[in-house]
Design an enzyme around this catalytic site. Structure first.
Site, short mmCIF file in Angstrom:
data_model
loop_
_atom_site.label_atom_id
_atom_site.label_comp_id
_atom_site.label_asym_id
_atom_site.label_seq_id
_atom_site.Cartn_x
_atom_site.Cartn_y
_atom_site.Cartn_z
CE LYS A 1 -4.30 -2.01 1.34
NZ LYS A 1 -3.91 -3.44 1.51
C1 PLP Z 1 -4.49 -4.50 0.89
C2 PLP Z 1 -3.74 -5.78 0.79
C3 PLP Z 1 -4.09 -6.79 -0.12
C4 PLP Z 1 -5.30 -6.70 -1.02
O1 PLP Z 1 -5.16 -5.72 -2.01
P1 PLP Z 1 -6.43 -5.16 -2.81
O2 PLP Z 1 -5.92 -4.03 -3.60
O3 PLP Z 1 -7.43 -4.74 -1.76
O4 PLP Z 1 -6.95 -6.28 -3.64
C5 PLP Z 1 -3.29 -7.93 -0.19
N1 PLP Z 1 -2.21 -8.08 0.60
C6 PLP Z 1 -1.84 -7.13 1.50
C7 PLP Z 1 -0.65 -7.38 2.36
C8 PLP Z 1 -2.57 -5.95 1.63
O5 PLP Z 1 -2.21 -5.02 2.52
#
Ligand code: PLP
Length: 472
Positions: free
Chosen positions: A117
């Site tokens: 993120k």
């Molecule tokens: C947010 C997240 C996901 C999922 O990603 P999306 O964009 O919501 O599909 C997968 N793995 C981790 C570690 C995350 O923080």
């Protein structure tokens, strides 16, 4: 470039108008009016940019195709500040780590909070500060988090002019590490609010504040949730960077496997593919919360209620519905806003599911999507296997991806599994799988001992509002 809503709202907006907004006024999600198509010459240019100038310049080139209302030199400077070795610890920003034949992990988790993120949020921090300054506005970001999103938002926004963050989290329910990551921030514009309750209580408070339009407008309340188009756009860049690392020219194809929750990450892969990036398969990997896997297998999208939503050891993928999914469906349906509105605005709202018509379902193959799901036992097994065969420690989400990726490899086509977090974030399951603590980046050793800055409040809307009024 203009932006439209997936539900057909006709008022075309520019990038900086939708940057600070959430949903479109008709309840849909914003998408660009078209995807710029990269021909062979444009792809060769981007490859040279990647090779000679690196990730930040590649990001600038791709973002400029969608952003025409920020001067080029400003956008370039923001990309440079968001994506550099000081922030991400490596010159490549998103390096590949080869495992077995043709299969690699693409590291997206070397940012300050050890989850992918950061890739989008670091840019969002730059864009928000810039746009708010340009408009002489302030923004109070209100969010609820059980981990990854909240910390990424705080690290991106800390110290930024014009922005304050009010982040609600369930008191004493995050891991000690996650809590330390957030609560050790000493920046005056970051407010950690530990709510005496569970994550849903936090989310209910955020929703209630957002529904109070008077309060929201008066206190300039905004969000940074995953439906934000700028977040999605930032993620498109690393699909290109992964492709360039795995191939030597544009006649080659690659496949990507994406550990998925709200469908933001993989939707960026879809956008890259629509731009002409030679992607063979986009593999959507889920955990026990298999809303998306079920859809790709059957054509039925059925949101889950809270009793049906599992708490798993890959918690960032524990979703009951996938908030970015409507974007893909809009494209799949030939960008028919009326049909998209009927499915999401009416069928999902009323009955909790929709089923595509057969001819609509048959088209999914044209978009490269396939899927699979994983369980706790698979995660443990995959983590052990990766460690014993390759000496690589992976986190639980990446393990879901790796497990599903192995079902979808094609001879001669590199498979890139997106590594969405580092194992240090999910130590408990790593200990269960390997009998030892995961390695932790040097800079984060001992963060649990740092002084913490947070406020505990009851799960009470009026108390949270009063806190915002006092600190906004
Ligand atoms: C947010 C997240 C996901 C999922 O990603 P999306 O964009 O919501 O599909 C997968 N793995 C981790 C570690 C995350 O923080």
């Amino acid at each position: 470039m203009r932006y439209w809503s997936t539900r057909g709202h006709a008022e075309a907006k520019r990038f900086s108008e939708i940057l600070l907004e959430g949903l479109a006024p008709d309840g849909g999600l914003y998408l660009p009016e078209r995807y710029p198509r990269m021909d062979a010459a444009a792809m060769a240019t981007l490859r040279a940019v990647w090779r000679e100038q690196g990730y930040a310049e590649l990001a600038f080139r791709i973002l400029s195709l969608y952003i025409d209302d920020i001067p080029a030199q400003d956008l370039r400077a923001m990309c440079g500040r968001a994506y550099n070795a000081d922030v991400f610890g490596t010159q490549e920003i998103v390096p590949l780590k080869p495992l077995e034949d043709g299969l690699s992990l693409q590291a997206l988790s070397n940012g300050p909070t050890l989850a992918f993120k950061d890739m989008a949020m670091q840019l969002l921090g730059q864009l928000f500060e810039y746009e708010l300054g340009r408009r002489s506005q302030v923004l109070n970001i209100l969010g609820a988090t059980s981990g990854d999103t909240g910390s990424a938002a705080e690290y991106a926004m800390k110290g930024k002019q014009g922005v304050k963050v009010f982040m609600l989290s369930p008191h004493n329910r995050m891991s000690a590490f996650q809590q330390a990551q957030m609560f050790s921030l000493q920046d005056a514009n970051i407010h950690n609010i530990a709510i005496e309750g569970v994550f849903d209580d936090c989310q209910d408070i955020v929703k209630a504040v957002s529904n109070d339009l008077g309060f929201k407008a008066h206190w300039h309340i905004g969000t940074v949730n995953s439906i934000n188009w700028a977040r999605l756009l930032a993620q498109v860049v690393y699909y290109f960077a992964g492709y360039f690392q795995a191939t030597s020219d544009e006649t080659q194809k690659v496949s990507f496997t994406v550990p998925s929750g709200n469908f933001g990450n993989i939707c960026a892969g879809h956008v890259a593919r629509m731009m002409g990036l030679p992607i063979h398969r986009l593999v959507c990997a889920t955990n026990e919360n298999d809303v998306l896997d079920e859809f790709f297998r059957t054509g039925t999208y059925r949101v889950r209620n809270s009793a049906e939503t599992h708490e798993t050891s890959s918690p960032s993928m524990d979703i009951s519905k996938a908030s970015n999914f409507e974007r893909f469906i809009f494209d799949l349906l030939g960008r028919d806003g009326v049909r998209t509105r009927a499915l999401f605005g009416s069928q999902v709202e009323r009955q909790g599911f929709f089923t595509l018509a057969q001819d609509e379902f048959d088209r999914i193959g044209d978009y490269g999507f396939v899927s699979g799901s994983s369980t706790h036992a698979h995660r443990l097994q995959t983590i052990r296997d990766a460690y014993h065969r390759f000496g690589v420690m992976i986190d639980t989400h990446t393990a879901d991806g790796l497990k599903v990726a192995r079902q979808w490899t094609t001879p001669g086509v590199p498979m890139l599994v997106l590594e969405t977090a580092l194992p240090a974030k999910f130590a408990q399951t790593l200990v269960e799988a390997l009998g030892m603590e995961p390695e932790r980046p040097k800079a984060l050793e001992g963060i649990e001992q740092l002084p913490k800055r947070f406020t505990v409040l009851p799960a009470d809307l009026s108390r949270v509002k009063a806190y915002i009024e006092a600190h906004a």
